[in-house]
Design an enzyme around this catalytic site. Structure first.
Site, PDB file in Angstrom:
ATOM      1  N   GLU A   1       5.755  -3.456   0.784  1.00 54.55           N
ATOM      2  CA  GLU A   1       5.811  -3.144  -0.645  1.00 54.55           C
ATOM      3  C   GLU A   1       4.969  -1.896  -0.827  1.00 54.55           C
ATOM      4  O   GLU A   1       3.748  -1.959  -0.871  1.00 54.55           O
ATOM      5  CB  GLU A   1       5.293  -4.343  -1.450  1.00 54.55           C
ATOM      6  CG  GLU A   1       5.697  -4.324  -2.895  1.00 54.55           C
ATOM      7  CD  GLU A   1       4.621  -3.739  -3.761  1.00 54.55           C
ATOM      8  OE1 GLU A   1       4.760  -2.535  -4.119  1.00 54.55           O
ATOM      9  OE2 GLU A   1       3.647  -4.432  -4.056  1.00 54.55           O
TER      10      GLU A   1
ATOM     11  N   CYS B   1       1.453   0.394  -8.297  1.00 55.31           N
ATOM     12  CA  CYS B   1       2.658   0.907  -7.637  1.00 55.31           C
ATOM     13  C   CYS B   1       3.800   0.957  -8.637  1.00 55.31           C
ATOM     14  O   CYS B   1       4.767   1.674  -8.443  1.00 55.31           O
ATOM     15  CB  CYS B   1       3.005   0.089  -6.406  1.00 55.31           C
ATOM     16  SG  CYS B   1       3.210  -1.629  -6.777  1.00 55.31           S
TER      17      CYS B   1
ATOM     18  N   GLY C   1       2.594   2.047   5.189  1.00 53.58           N
ATOM     19  CA  GLY C   1       3.726   1.149   5.457  1.00 53.58           C
ATOM     20  C   GLY C   1       4.566   1.616   6.627  1.00 53.58           C
ATOM     21  O   GLY C   1       5.062   0.796   7.405  1.00 53.58           O
TER      22      GLY C   1
ATOM     23  N   GLY D   1       0.830  -1.205   0.000  1.00 56.68           N
ATOM     24  CA  GLY D   1       0.000   0.000   0.000  1.00 56.68           C
ATOM     25  C   GLY D   1       0.862   1.251   0.000  1.00 56.68           C
ATOM     26  O   GLY D   1       2.018   1.216  -0.439  1.00 56.68           O
ATOM     27  N   SER D   2       0.313   2.322   0.536  1.00 51.38           N
ATOM     28  CA  SER D   2       1.018   3.603   0.492  1.00 51.38           C
ATOM     29  C   SER D   2       2.192   3.612   1.473  1.00 51.38           C
ATOM     30  O   SER D   2       2.228   2.840   2.435  1.00 51.38           O
ATOM     31  CB  SER D   2       0.054   4.732   0.868  1.00 51.38           C
ATOM     32  OG  SER D   2      -0.313   4.575   2.229  1.00 51.38           O
TER      33      SER D   2
HETATM   34  C1  UN1 Z   1       1.111  -3.285  -7.418  1.00 51.34           C
HETATM   35  O1  UN1 Z   1       0.769  -2.337  -8.122  1.00 51.34           O
HETATM   36  O2  UN1 Z   1       1.010  -3.246  -6.172  1.00 51.34           O
HETATM   37  O3  UN1 Z   1       4.346  -5.362 -11.920  1.00 51.34           O
HETATM   38  C2  UN1 Z   1       1.576  -4.585  -7.967  1.00 51.34           C
HETATM   39  C3  UN1 Z   1       3.145  -5.076 -11.972  1.00 51.34           C
HETATM   40  C4  UN1 Z   1       2.146  -6.076 -11.419  1.00 51.34           C
HETATM   41  C5  UN1 Z   1       2.011  -5.945  -9.959  1.00 51.34           C
HETATM   42  C6  UN1 Z   1       1.822  -4.570  -9.441  1.00 51.34           C
HETATM   43  N1  UN1 Z   1       2.593  -7.403 -11.755  1.00 51.34           N
HETATM   44  O4  UN1 Z   1       2.727  -4.040 -12.469  1.00 51.34           O
END
Ligand code: UN1
Length: 519
Positions: free
Chosen positions: A270, A304, A253, A248-249
């Site tokens: 993450e 992300c 985190g 998450g953000s």
């Molecule tokens: C995420 O945005 O938290 O690499 C995960 C990627 C995807 C996973 C993203 N397989 O864009």
């Protein structure tokens, strides 16, 4: 105003997943996490329908979930790893069987395109396959002891109940990266999904429960706690969970990391990214365009790994900008369940507000609009969550450019030398994903060297998003340092033990220490 109701197609999708819409029944009891609500309503950003109303569990329910999980762990860890793998194999089969309805539900509840919704389920299937193989490869090293007639080795034991906190943007895949690996490692899981997408989690939990039941596995190996921010904090503070994996953000985190750290628990974080593509003067601009486009507007800029910055060489800047602007003009924005659409809605109106605020601030800082973003109105945008992706010419040191805005805003930055490009690239607080578009070996190798990208993921001639499950996934700096998914990440879900065995008739000490008491 009456709320729009679920359309017939989605009603059928939910039914095929065994879900009673509106009251899907994830948990019972009244809300008790301080400051939270008793219920969570899930609204589809696609058309604004309220698609679920889920109760937040009470303290008693929470306690019974954790107790059941602890009991289940005692039994689950006794099942040999390859047998646990066999059950994960069956989960993979079920995810294949339910790929279409699950993909549609992801698309409807979260708003990503149906292609990406199906891709998300595929990512779950892939991690199941990976975990099945892994279940026969949870191996440690053996070492040569410095002492005669001694043997040393290390082994990995199951760790315990694992808390998984997942974000709205990947409602099910990120859970599966964690859960499938944790299951084969002998752990049990307690999943706290984002409160914005509880229905996706309930659908998965139902599928998993059926497979576990069929195999006579005790209840409590896979658990679901629906709740919001406070519920996540509570899991983080629970000593009975030796590992918390949170996606998450960075703000979330930091709070989870502090709470888990204060009890000396283990965490996998993450968090936010601020991913850039360096587009060199030696780039194949056609590849660069496709990568930048999907990276920036895919999932409406809510990955992300989304491409947020393009660092473009002076010599190709104008040409690339013009091609990009032309491509943005071709984007179809609308109902993500319609396969012809490229971009769906943002998750909710709050995200739309943050998008608008970011555009305002970036202008105040001196950003020059190349493609102006806006909130779309009228039919079919009645949910109020659809936006037109924006492109701005900026400087890397603008406050907004240093910040991850979870929306389709792409920043363009010019550079002259590759060293300058790498410096700009690394000059942000986050360190998740990165890439360089270049056919020049010196540039690409420099980018991948210790003097290059400081991110957890560094790519050449592909974009920043869309990683495969086989690699370790995660990043440095404010991205949190955790790794999920493939490679040797499974070790984080296990308890490592070094063993020394003496099969001789003396007790020699290591380091040559003498400690004779005479006989
Ligand atoms: C995420 O945005 O938290 O690499 C995960 C990627 C995807 C996973 C993203 N397989 O864009």
């Amino acid at each position: 105003m009456t709320e729009p109701s679920i359309n017939q197609e989605m009603g059928a999708v939910l039914k095929s997943l065994g879900i009673d819409s509106i009251n899907p029944g994830a948990s019972t009891g009244s809300g008790w996490f301080p400051g939270t609500r008793d219920r969570i309503d899930s609204y589809s950003p696609v058309d604004g329908s309220r698609i679920a109303s889920v109760e937040i569990p009470g303290r008693d329910v929470y306690e019974s979930v954790i107790n059941t999980a602890e009991k289940a762990f005692a039994e689950w860890q006794l099942i040999p790893a390859p047998k646990r793998g066999e059950i994960v194999r069956q989960l993979g089969v079920e995810f294949r069987n339910y790929k279409e309805p699950l993909g549609k539900l992801v698309s409807y509840e979260m708003g990503k395109s149906i292609q990406e919704g199906l891709g998300e389920v595929q990512e779950m299937i892939d991690i199941c396959d990976y975990a099945v193989g892994l279940s026969r490869q949870l191996s440690g090293f053996t070492m040569h002891s410095e002492r005669p007639f001694h043997r040393m080795y290390e082994q990995y034991h199951p760790l315990g109940p694992v808390g998984i906190i997942s974000a709205f943007n990947f409602p099910i895949a990120v859970w599966s990266w964690n859960a499938m690996i944790a299951f084969v490692c002998g752990d049990v899981c307690i999943w706290k999904p984002s409160e914005k997408v509880p229905l996706c989690a309930i659908a998965c939990q139902k599928i998993v429960a059926r497979v576990f039941n069929k195999n006579g596995i005790p209840e409590g190996v896979s658990n679901l706690i629906v709740g919001d921010y406070e519920a996540g904090k509570h899991l983080a503070g629970d000593k009975r969970l030796p590992l918390i994996s949170a996606t998450g953000s960075t703000r979330m985190g930091k709070s989870v990391g502090e709470t888990v750290g204060a009890r000396l628990g283990r965490s996998i974080l993450e968090l936010g990214g601020n991913n850039a593509i360096i587009i060199s003067g030696h780039a194949d601009l056609r590849l660069a365009l496709n990568s930048a486009l999907f990276g920036a507007v895919g999932t409406a800029g809510q990955r992300c790994t989304t491409t947020r910055r393009l660092i473009i060489h002076d010599s190709v800047f104008d040409e690339f900008r013009d091609r990009l602007v032309h491509a943005y003009g071709q984007l179809l924005i609308g109902n993500p369940l319609d396969e012809t659409m490229h971009v769906g809605p943002l998750i909710d109106k709050d995200a739309v507000r943050l998008f608008k605020e970011a555009l305002k601030k970036i202008k105040q800082e001196g950003g020059i609009p190349i493609v102006e973003g806006e909130v779309l109105e009228g039919s079919p945008y009645e949910s109020g969550c659809y936006v037109k992706p924006a492109i701005y010419l900026v400087r890397n040191d603008y406050e907004m450019v240093q910040h991850e805005t979870f929306a389709p805003i792409l920043y363009l930055i010019k550079y002259n030398t590759i060293e300058e490009a790498i410096r700009i690239h690394n000059d942000v607080p986050q360190g998740l994903s990165s890439s360089i578009m270049s056919n020049n070996l010196r540039e690409t190798e420099l980018f991948l060297s210790h003097a290059g990208s400081d991110c957890g993921i560094a790519n050449v001639n592909i974009g920043t998003s869309g990683a495969e499950i086989g690699g370790a996934f995660g990043g440095e700096k404010e991205t949190g340092g955790g790794r999920e998914s493939g490679s040797d990440v499974w070790k984080c879900y296990m308890r490592r033990q070094t063993n020394t065995i003496n099969f001789g008739d003396r007790i020699p000490l290591a380091q040559g220490i003498r400690f004779d008491i005479g006989e």
